[in-house]
Design an enzyme around this catalytic site. Structure first.
Site, PDB file in Angstrom:
ATOM      1  N   ARG A   3     -17.509  29.678 -45.541  1.00 54.10           N
ATOM      2  CA  ARG A   3     -16.772  30.637 -46.010  1.00 54.10           C
ATOM      3  C   ARG A   3     -17.550  31.611 -47.278  1.00 54.10           C
ATOM      4  O   ARG A   3     -17.333  32.836 -47.226  1.00 54.10           O
ATOM      5  CB  ARG A   3     -15.282  30.477 -46.458  1.00 54.10           C
ATOM      6  CG  ARG A   3     -14.344  30.415 -44.942  1.00 54.10           C
ATOM      7  CD  ARG A   3     -13.236  29.966 -45.262  1.00 54.10           C
ATOM      8  NE  ARG A   3     -12.786  28.519 -45.642  1.00 54.10           N
ATOM      9  CZ  ARG A   3     -12.022  27.954 -46.087  1.00 54.10           C
ATOM     10  NH1 ARG A   3     -10.947  28.613 -46.973  1.00 54.10           N
ATOM     11  NH2 ARG A   3     -11.891  26.560 -46.091  1.00 54.10           N
TER      12      ARG A   3
ATOM     13  N   GLU B 262      -9.749  19.663 -51.975  1.00 54.12           N
ATOM     14  CA  GLU B 262      -8.341  19.686 -51.957  1.00 54.12           C
ATOM     15  C   GLU B 262      -7.881  18.562 -50.694  1.00 54.12           C
ATOM     16  O   GLU B 262      -7.014  17.978 -50.994  1.00 54.12           O
ATOM     17  CB  GLU B 262      -7.542  20.982 -51.700  1.00 54.12           C
ATOM     18  CG  GLU B 262      -6.009  20.737 -52.098  1.00 54.12           C
ATOM     19  CD  GLU B 262      -5.432  22.149 -51.915  1.00 54.12           C
ATOM     20  OE1 GLU B 262      -6.053  23.252 -51.409  1.00 54.12           O
ATOM     21  OE2 GLU B 262      -4.180  22.311 -52.090  1.00 54.12           O
TER      22      GLU B 262
HETATM   23  O1  LIG Z   1     -11.703  23.954 -55.192  1.00 49.80           O
HETATM   24  P1  LIG Z   1     -12.253  22.888 -54.060  1.00 49.80           P
HETATM   25  O2  LIG Z   1     -10.761  21.861 -53.848  1.00 49.80           O
HETATM   26  O3  LIG Z   1     -13.157  22.102 -54.003  1.00 49.80           O
HETATM   27  O4  LIG Z   1     -11.885  23.793 -52.504  1.00 49.80           O
HETATM   28  C1  LIG Z   1     -12.677  24.976 -52.668  1.00 49.80           C
HETATM   29  C2  LIG Z   1     -13.278  24.955 -51.275  1.00 49.80           C
HETATM   30  O5  LIG Z   1     -12.857  24.511 -50.062  1.00 49.80           O
HETATM   31  C3  LIG Z   1     -13.185  25.433 -48.997  1.00 49.80           C
HETATM   32  O6  LIG Z   1     -14.461  24.952 -48.425  1.00 49.80           O
HETATM   33  P2  LIG Z   1     -14.356  23.969 -47.107  1.00 49.80           P
HETATM   34  O7  LIG Z   1     -15.196  22.529 -47.677  1.00 49.80           O
HETATM   35  O8  LIG Z   1     -13.309  23.830 -46.502  1.00 49.80           O
HETATM   36  O9  LIG Z   1     -15.557  24.681 -46.206  1.00 49.80           O
HETATM   37  P3  LIG Z   1     -15.830  25.770 -45.283  1.00 49.80           P
HETATM   38  O10 LIG Z   1     -15.851  27.123 -46.235  1.00 49.80           O
HETATM   39  O11 LIG Z   1     -16.526  25.549 -44.485  1.00 49.80           O
HETATM   40  O12 LIG Z   1     -14.416  26.287 -44.739  1.00 49.80           O
HETATM   41  C4  LIG Z   1     -13.556  26.624 -49.829  1.00 49.80           C
HETATM   42  O13 LIG Z   1     -14.403  27.450 -49.153  1.00 49.80           O
HETATM   43  C5  LIG Z   1     -14.115  26.209 -51.181  1.00 49.80           C
HETATM   44  O14 LIG Z   1     -15.744  26.171 -50.868  1.00 49.80           O
HETATM   45  N1  LIG Z   2      -5.468  25.568 -49.742  1.00 56.22           N
HETATM   46  C1  LIG Z   2      -6.593  26.099 -49.301  1.00 56.22           C
HETATM   47  N2  LIG Z   2      -6.683  26.848 -48.544  1.00 56.22           N
HETATM   48  C2  LIG Z   2      -8.061  27.507 -48.173  1.00 56.22           C
HETATM   49  N3  LIG Z   2      -9.243  26.923 -48.286  1.00 56.22           N
HETATM   50  C3  LIG Z   2      -8.925  25.830 -49.270  1.00 56.22           C
HETATM   51  N4  LIG Z   2     -10.114  25.005 -49.836  1.00 56.22           N
HETATM   52  C4  LIG Z   2      -9.526  24.230 -50.627  1.00 56.22           C
HETATM   53  N5  LIG Z   2      -8.037  24.386 -50.655  1.00 56.22           N
HETATM   54  C5  LIG Z   2      -7.830  25.542 -49.647  1.00 56.22           C
END
Ligand SMILES: O=P(O)(O)OC[C@H]1O[C@H](OP(=O)(O)OP(=O)(O)O)[C@H](O)[C@@H]1O
Ligand SMILES: Nc1ncnc2[nH]cnc12
Length: 175
Positions: free
Chosen positions: A63, A100
């Protein structure tokens, strides 16, 4: 009149129990599908660079890419992807982390940033900070000069910025 950041906040959809029970997922799809909200998001993220000349904008798979590449264009900077393990074809540095709702490994090309280059890190969301902390370690390994870590959304109650050391942290909206 609602401010641009309030309009962005209103465009974020809460999805309970995704991808796991107990997680309230912040869904940015309504922002992405609205050209005005998307432009405002890019503009506000771009503004977090301030007056500093940025050489590279680093985005985090997946994302983060949506926002980081247009911000790079707006700043006349290059774009550098940090990708999930196994996707980058050249020589990489790797970093394991927890987020998370799981754990993973991210990678960066060893030649993606030159020592001393000014870098802006961009991602969609700061939750626990695990992902961003891993990205910052990779940027540090390349001896780059991290100007700031900028997020569209920050989840304050997870205290993610506490994991990011003395990095300047910017968020367009927080909850
Ligand atoms: O602060 P944190 O607890 O580390 O979470 C934040 C991360 O979680 C999500 O990524 P995700 O790994 O879900 O990947 P995506 O972008 O491919 O959906 C978001 O895009 C951040 O990169
Ligand atoms: N609560 C949340 N919503 C969307 N993206 C996330 N990445 C980590 N935590 C998330």
């Amino acid at each position: 009149m609602t401010s641009p950041s309030d309009q962005i906040r209103a465009g974020i959809r809460d999805v309970p129990d995704f991808p796991k029970p107990g997680i309230v997922f912040k869904d940015i799809a309504p922002i992405l599908s609205d050209p005005e909200l998307l432009k405002k998001s890019i503009n506000l993220l771009t503004a977090t660079a301030g007056d500093v000349n940025i050489d590279k904008v680093v985005g985090i798979d997946a994302r983060g890419f949506i926002f980081a590449a247009p911000v790079a264009l707006a700043l006349n900077a290059g774009f550098v992807p940090i990708r999930k393990q196994g996707k980058l074809p050249w020589q990489t540095h790797s970093m394991a982390y927890s987020l998370e709702y799981g754990e993973n490994v991210v990678e960066i090309h060893k030649d993606a940033i030159l020592p001393g280059e000014n870098v802006l890190l961009v991602d969609d969301l700061l939750a626990t900070g695990g992902t961003a902390a891993a990205a910052i370690k990779l940027i540090d390994q390349l001896e780059a000069n991290l100007i700031a870590a900028s997020f569209l959304i920050e989840l304050n109650f997870l205290n993610g910025r506490d994991l990011l050391g003395d990095t300047r942290v910017e968020a367009v909206v927080d909850f």
